[in-house]
Design a protein around this motif. Structure first.
Motif, mmCIF file in Angstrom:
data_model
loop_
_atom_site.group_PDB
_atom_site.id
_atom_site.type_symbol
_atom_site.label_atom_id
_atom_site.label_comp_id
_atom_site.label_asym_id
_atom_site.label_seq_id
_atom_site.Cartn_x
_atom_site.Cartn_y
_atom_site.Cartn_z
ATOM 1 N N THR A 110 4.187 51.076 103.634
ATOM 2 C CA THR A 110 4.482 52.069 102.596
ATOM 3 C C THR A 110 5.462 53.104 103.130
ATOM 4 O O THR A 110 5.226 53.713 104.183
ATOM 5 N N ALA A 122 2.581 57.152 87.624
ATOM 6 C CA ALA A 122 3.499 56.242 88.314
ATOM 7 C C ALA A 122 4.324 55.468 87.298
ATOM 8 O O ALA A 122 3.852 55.136 86.210
ATOM 9 N N THR A 136 -0.661 63.303 88.557
ATOM 10 C CA THR A 136 0.345 62.342 89.018
ATOM 11 C C THR A 136 0.276 61.082 88.174
ATOM 12 O O THR A 136 -0.805 60.568 87.896
ATOM 13 N N LEU A 162 -2.326 53.720 94.321
ATOM 14 C CA LEU A 162 -1.132 54.061 93.546
ATOM 15 C C LEU A 162 -0.890 53.129 92.367
ATOM 16 O O LEU A 162 -0.480 53.591 91.291
ATOM 17 N N VAL A 219 -0.678 61.468 99.744
ATOM 18 C CA VAL A 219 -0.278 60.317 98.922
ATOM 19 C C VAL A 219 -0.346 59.039 99.738
ATOM 20 O O VAL A 219 -0.847 58.004 99.281
ATOM 21 N N ALA A 231 -2.566 55.220 99.367
ATOM 22 C CA ALA A 231 -1.532 54.310 98.879
ATOM 23 C C ALA A 231 -2.119 53.138 98.101
ATOM 24 O O ALA A 231 -1.507 52.640 97.147
ATOM 25 N N LEU A 249 6.734 58.136 91.570
ATOM 26 C CA LEU A 249 5.578 58.977 91.257
ATOM 27 C C LEU A 249 6.065 60.315 90.749
ATOM 28 O O LEU A 249 6.916 60.963 91.393
#
Length: 768
Positions: A197, A237, A235, A218, A211, A215, A250
């Protein structure tokens, strides 16, 4: 403290207000929090649209720049002639001019000709080429070496397609900052290719680390926004390209301003809640104080009523309390009336109006040492049967008439009470002469007119002279009941209590109580009296007789405790115990090789139990004993209790092979009438006819006639109670089959019986 009305009123105010405030605060804060979340989400949606528009505009600008390059004649000629240096120079110069991070040149079929990205091969570019040429959108994302490029490919035609030229920009922190400047929200580009990532973001380092640590979650943000990635941010995505889910954008909307607003609202509500609660408590204290004064007056009023005092009317109290005070006064009057009625009912019989057992004992106890004279206890004979014949209502009227006659007796009783259904107590302080008592009984037994019929009663009387019997009421009543019970048993009109009867009564109660205990503790045991066959001159059987050695009362005669067991309903457990012990002993004798028929006695109660034959059959079968090993002895009186049922039970015994004997033959009232229908195997002539045979020729004649009669009916004859050898000779001469009595042996315990049996049979065998 909480028992007081004032404290409870304050507590109720506090609880109600707290619940209302809590519900209001919960509703308002929940609605506010929900609205804040919706506002954040709406703001984030707007930012997402702006962000997508920013990326789209970048793609348009890049596409326009590529259009200029793809239309350049010199560039087309260099591609057509294959001048590699010229191509690379043009691509480099044009890419630098528009600020592109990567340029590529592909053949018409998508083969990689030139690239400014070191290490880029055909496999990497192929996916980009396929995605671009198969879509109307010229914008695509190239993922290479964990770097995301926003790429645009355009065809180069001269005039036919001779190549594809592409340029792209890296989606890095710089692009994110530009997007944030336009949208006002934080932007992060995340690349999750090959388990690794990478992130380019406008967030702080701590927030980026948060974040990265989450991961794996996400991809969930594509459908559901999160308020914890990172903390204090909402948040969501977006896929940078629909066909590739490993490159995400994001969008982070900070919720600090909404949280501050929510906290301020919460603090304001807490302040209002505290202020309102304090005000409510103050009002509750004032209100409870104003109510307590009249309530205290009402309490004093009620307390005086409870003490039987007529209180003064409450002045100045609220109208409701004055009404309540008036109701209390009426209640006091009703209670006094009901109390008098209850006291009367608690001391008097509801049917006849006479004193009841409780009141009678209380009156006798109040006399104390002054109690003297005579106590008379009356009982109406067979009143239950009279009740069944004339009915309950008529029987009640009969009792009322009987009570009225009791009140008219002369001399008049000093105390008259109904103890129970048909039992009455009379007390004469000066005593009563026998002739006066008999005259009173004559008056009571005179016919009573009931529904047009004359009903005559038979009265039994127990008489107790109090002097010399103490002053204990329970003892006196018990002794009077003992005299009454004796009158009922002896069928006498009057029986006076005799000294010693109470001790006998107490002994009987003790025996009834201790009998089950004695059976459980092996205080009872069996003895066996031999039965000798006169034809074989051998002992072929025995009768099992029960004995009881009480730990404190000593030896208890069987006639005494058997009769008590039958009267008290304990005969069942006695019979079951005898049956069990007899079966056990038969098993032991069988194991020792002794072949004996053992006789046991059953009561009238046992003979009406239709399940008993099957139970005995099962016991014999379970212990591998033949049916002929057991003999059931019953008396004529037991048979006559319920002849039809008993005959059926005896027939069942006979059907399963168990012998049945009639005991004490000749003492019953219907011997011959019943003997011809009874399914029996043997008949035992009572000892009363046997004992005087040597001196009374009439007894010999009776025994001889009985033997002939019994043999004529096909039964075996047993003579019991034989005590002399001459009697045995007479019985043998008369044709008697078996003899039982002290002439051979008294009843023996099992060990003594075994020795006697071996010696007797051995001697007789030797003599033979």
């Amino acid at each position: 403290m909480l028992n007081s009305f004032r404290a409870r009123l304050i507590l109720v105010f506090f609880i109600v207000l707290t619940l209302v405030q809590f519900a209001t605060a919960f509703s308002v804060l929940t609605a506010t929090q929900r609205d804040n979340f919706l506002q954040q989400q709406k703001s984030l949606d707007i930012g997402a649209n702006v962000f997508l528009e920013v990326l789209s505009n970048r793609g348009i600008q890049l596409s326009q720049s590529l259009s200029v390059l793809s239309a350049d004649f010199g560039f087309k000629r260099a591609i057509a002639t294959g001048e590699q240096e010229t191509i690379e120079s043009v691509l480099s110069n044009h890419g630098s001019r528009i600020g592109a991070d990567a340029v590529v040149l592909l053949s018409p079929k998508g083969e990689l000709l030139t690239s400014s990205i070191p290490g880029l091969d055909q496999e990497d570019i192929q996916s980009l080429f396929d995605m671009t040429t198969s879509s109307n959108n010229a914008l695509a994302i190239l993922n290479f070496d964990h770097v995301s490029y926003q790429f645009v490919l355009q065809p180069v035609k001269a005039p036919t397609l001779i190549a594809w030229v592409g340029m792209g920009f890296v989606l890095d922190e710089k692009v994110a900052q530009q997007a944030k400047a336009i949208t006002g929200i934080d932007v992060s580009f995340v690349n999750q290719d090959t388990g690794r990532t990478e992130i380019a973001s406008t967030l702080s380092d701590d927030e980026k680390l948060s974040v990265l640590t989450q991961a794996s979650l996400l991809p969930n943000l594509l459908t559901i926004p999160s308020e914890t990635i990172p903390v204090d941010h909402l948040t969501m995505a977006l896929k940078l390209y629909d066909r590739n889910g490993s490159q995400l954008a994001l969008l982070h909307q900070s919720n600090l301003k909404w949280q501050q607003s929510y906290q301020q609202l919460r603090n304001n509500m807490l302040f209002i809640f505290a202020l309102t609660l304090a005000l409510a408590i103050a009002i509750a204290i004032w209100l409870s104080g104003s109510l307590m004064a009249p309530v205290h007056q009402l309490v004093t009023y009620a307390r005086k009523i409870g003490q039987g005092v007529v209180p003064n009317k409450i002045q100045g109290a609220p109208a409701e309390l004055e009404v309540l005070a008036s109701s209390l006064s009426l209640m006091r009057e009703d209670i006094e009336a009901r109390e008098k009625d209850l006291v009367y009912q608690s001391r008097h019989d509801s049917l006849t109006g006479l004193l009841n057992r409780f009141a009678a004992k209380q009156c006798l106890a109040e006399l104390g040492q002054g109690l003297s004279g005579a106590m008379v206890l009356l009982d109406i004979k067979h009143f239950r049967h009279i009740n069944d014949i004339i009915g309950f209502a008529n029987a009640d009227n009969l009792l009322i008439l009987f009570a009225r006659r009791l009140e008219q007796l002369a001399p008049t009783p000093d105390l008259l009470a109904r103890l129970d259904g048909d039992s009455f107590l009379l007390l004469y302080n000066q005593g009563i002469r026998p002739e006066h008592l008999l005259k009173s009984l004559d008056m009571l037994e005179a016919p009573f007119p009931v529904q047009g019929s004359n009903i005559s009663l038979t009265v039994r009387t127990g008489l107790l002279v109090i002097d010399g019997n103490g002053t204990d009421v329970d003892v006196l009543v018990r002794r009077a009941e003992i005299a009454l019970n004796q009158a009922c048993l002896e069928e006498l009109r009057v029986v006076s209590y005799r000294q010693g009867d109470d001790e006998k009564y107490q002994r009987e109660l003790t025996l009834i109580r201790d009998l089950p205990i004695g059976l459980a503790q092996n205080q009872l045991y069996l003895v066996f009296q031999p039965k000798v066959d006169l034809h074989l001159n051998l002992c072929t059987g025995a009768e099992a007789l029960i004995r009881w050695q009480h730990p404190t009362l000593g030896f208890i005669p069987p006639d005494e405790f058997i009769q008590l067991a039958e009267n008290s309903g304990n005969i069942d457990i006695v019979s079951q115990w005898v049956l069990t012990q007899a079966i056990k002993q038969l098993v032991i004798w069988q194991q020792q090789g002794l072949v004996l028929k053992l006789a046991i006695n059953l009561s009238a109660h046992d003979l009406v139990d239709t399940r008993l034959p099957n139970q005995i059959a099962s016991l014999l079968k379970d212990n591998n004993l033949p049916s002929g090993a057991l003999c059931i002895e019953v008396t004529e009186g037991a048979v006559m209790k319920d002849a039809q049922t008993v005959v059926g039970v005896l027939q069942r015994f006979r059907d399963i092979g168990v012998s049945v004997a009639i005991d004490d033959f000749g003492t019953g009232q219907s011997s011959l009438a019943y003997l011809k229908i009874l399914p029996v195997n043997e008949v035992k002539i009572d000892r009363s006819f046997i004992k005087d045979m040597l001196t009374d020729s009439q007894d010999v004649m009776i025994v001889n006639t009985s033997i002939q009669l019994i043999h004529g009916l096909g039964f075996t004859v047993v003579a019991e109670g034989v005590e002399e050898a001459e009697g045995v000779d007479i019985l043998r001469h008369l044709g008697c089959d078996m003899v039982q009595g002290y002439v051979f042996s008294k009843p023996l315990k099992v060990a003594d019986f075994d020795l006697w049996f071996e010696a007797f049979n051995h001697q007789k065998t030797t003599e033979a």
